[in-house]
Design a protein around this motif. Sequence first.
Motif, PDB file in Angstrom:
ATOM      1  N   THR A 103       0.308   7.380   5.011  1.00 25.24           N
ATOM      2  CA  THR A 103       1.185   6.436   5.696  1.00 25.24           C
ATOM      3  C   THR A 103       2.098   7.151   6.685  1.00 25.24           C
ATOM      4  O   THR A 103       2.326   8.356   6.588  1.00 25.24           O
ATOM      5  CB  THR A 103       2.045   5.646   4.690  1.00 25.24           C
ATOM      6  OG1 THR A 103       2.845   6.572   3.953  1.00 25.24           O
ATOM      7  CG2 THR A 103       1.184   4.831   3.748  1.00 25.24           C
ATOM      8  N   SER A 109       6.384   4.870   0.903  1.00 23.75           N
ATOM      9  CA  SER A 109       5.139   5.281   0.250  1.00 23.75           C
ATOM     10  C   SER A 109       4.506   6.384   1.097  1.00 23.75           C
ATOM     11  O   SER A 109       4.650   6.405   2.320  1.00 23.75           O
ATOM     12  CB  SER A 109       4.179   4.100   0.092  1.00 23.75           C
ATOM     13  OG  SER A 109       3.798   3.594   1.350  1.00 23.75           O
ATOM     14  N   ILE A 153      -1.932   5.517   0.721  1.00 22.46           N
ATOM     15  CA  ILE A 153      -2.534   4.301   0.189  1.00 22.46           C
ATOM     16  C   ILE A 153      -4.009   4.582  -0.039  1.00 22.46           C
ATOM     17  O   ILE A 153      -4.697   5.074   0.850  1.00 22.46           O
ATOM     18  CB  ILE A 153      -2.404   3.118   1.172  1.00 22.46           C
ATOM     19  CG1 ILE A 153      -0.949   2.884   1.569  1.00 22.46           C
ATOM     20  CG2 ILE A 153      -3.015   1.858   0.564  1.00 22.46           C
ATOM     21  CD1 ILE A 153      -0.781   1.898   2.710  1.00 22.46           C
ATOM     22  N   PHE A 182      -0.894   2.287  -4.051  1.00 18.88           N
ATOM     23  CA  PHE A 182       0.119   2.981  -3.259  1.00 18.88           C
ATOM     24  C   PHE A 182       0.646   4.171  -4.053  1.00 18.88           C
ATOM     25  O   PHE A 182       0.786   4.094  -5.270  1.00 18.88           O
ATOM     26  CB  PHE A 182       1.300   2.055  -2.965  1.00 18.88           C
ATOM     27  CG  PHE A 182       1.023   0.988  -1.938  1.00 18.88           C
ATOM     28  CD1 PHE A 182       1.349   1.190  -0.611  1.00 18.88           C
ATOM     29  CD2 PHE A 182       0.464  -0.224  -2.317  1.00 18.88           C
ATOM     30  CE1 PHE A 182       1.120   0.206   0.329  1.00 18.88           C
ATOM     31  CE2 PHE A 182       0.229  -1.216  -1.382  1.00 18.88           C
ATOM     32  CZ  PHE A 182       0.556  -0.997  -0.053  1.00 18.88           C
ATOM     33  N   GLY A 205       7.163   4.778  -2.907  1.00 16.92           N
ATOM     34  CA  GLY A 205       7.649   3.487  -2.442  1.00 16.92           C
ATOM     35  C   GLY A 205       8.324   2.678  -3.534  1.00 16.92           C
ATOM     36  O   GLY A 205       8.591   3.164  -4.625  1.00 16.92           O
ATOM     37  N   ASN A 227       7.271  -4.066  -5.317  1.00 22.21           N
ATOM     38  CA  ASN A 227       6.514  -4.523  -4.156  1.00 22.21           C
ATOM     39  C   ASN A 227       5.117  -3.906  -4.129  1.00 22.21           C
ATOM     40  O   ASN A 227       4.141  -4.573  -3.787  1.00 22.21           O
ATOM     41  CB  ASN A 227       7.235  -4.164  -2.856  1.00 22.21           C
ATOM     42  CG  ASN A 227       8.461  -5.001  -2.636  1.00 22.21           C
ATOM     43  OD1 ASN A 227       8.560  -6.116  -3.132  1.00 22.21           O
ATOM     44  ND2 ASN A 227       9.414  -4.469  -1.896  1.00 22.21           N
ATOM     45  N   LEU A 228       5.041  -2.646  -4.484  1.00 16.95           N
ATOM     46  CA  LEU A 228       3.767  -1.951  -4.344  1.00 16.95           C
ATOM     47  C   LEU A 228       2.811  -2.234  -5.504  1.00 16.95           C
ATOM     48  O   LEU A 228       1.639  -1.881  -5.433  1.00 16.95           O
ATOM     49  CB  LEU A 228       3.999  -0.463  -4.138  1.00 16.95           C
ATOM     50  CG  LEU A 228       4.872  -0.190  -2.896  1.00 16.95           C
ATOM     51  CD1 LEU A 228       5.053   1.294  -2.669  1.00 16.95           C
ATOM     52  CD2 LEU A 228       4.329  -0.863  -1.653  1.00 16.95           C
ATOM     53  N   CYS A 288       5.272  -1.039   4.282  1.00 21.76           N
ATOM     54  CA  CYS A 288       4.111  -0.707   3.449  1.00 21.76           C
ATOM     55  C   CYS A 288       2.979  -1.708   3.676  1.00 21.76           C
ATOM     56  O   CYS A 288       1.817  -1.332   3.720  1.00 21.76           O
ATOM     57  CB  CYS A 288       4.515  -0.643   1.980  1.00 21.76           C
ATOM     58  SG  CYS A 288       5.584   0.775   1.621  1.00 21.76           S
TER      59      CYS A 288
END
Length: 85
Positions: free
Chosen positions: A7, A12, A15, A29, A32, A36-37, A68
Amino acid sequence: MSYIYQTKGTCSSKIEVELDGNVVKHVKFTGGCPGNLLAIPKLVEGLTVEQVEEKLTGIHCGMKQTSCGDQLAHACREAYEASQK
């Protein structure tokens, strides 16, 4: 096909994307925001690369010009293009 994307501009650091043709099968991921990940992969697995791009490209995180999710859209496209070579 599994693909590792480094990334750029996000918390993060990488990926991992697994595709079956142009369908996202698995996303993981590294680094991060954990909540959310963990959520993003559940939302995109089963979608096509084009659908992921449509939903996530251009999303910003705070003042950053990426996120992300945006980086995942780039990762999916890169993974798909690599699989076509």
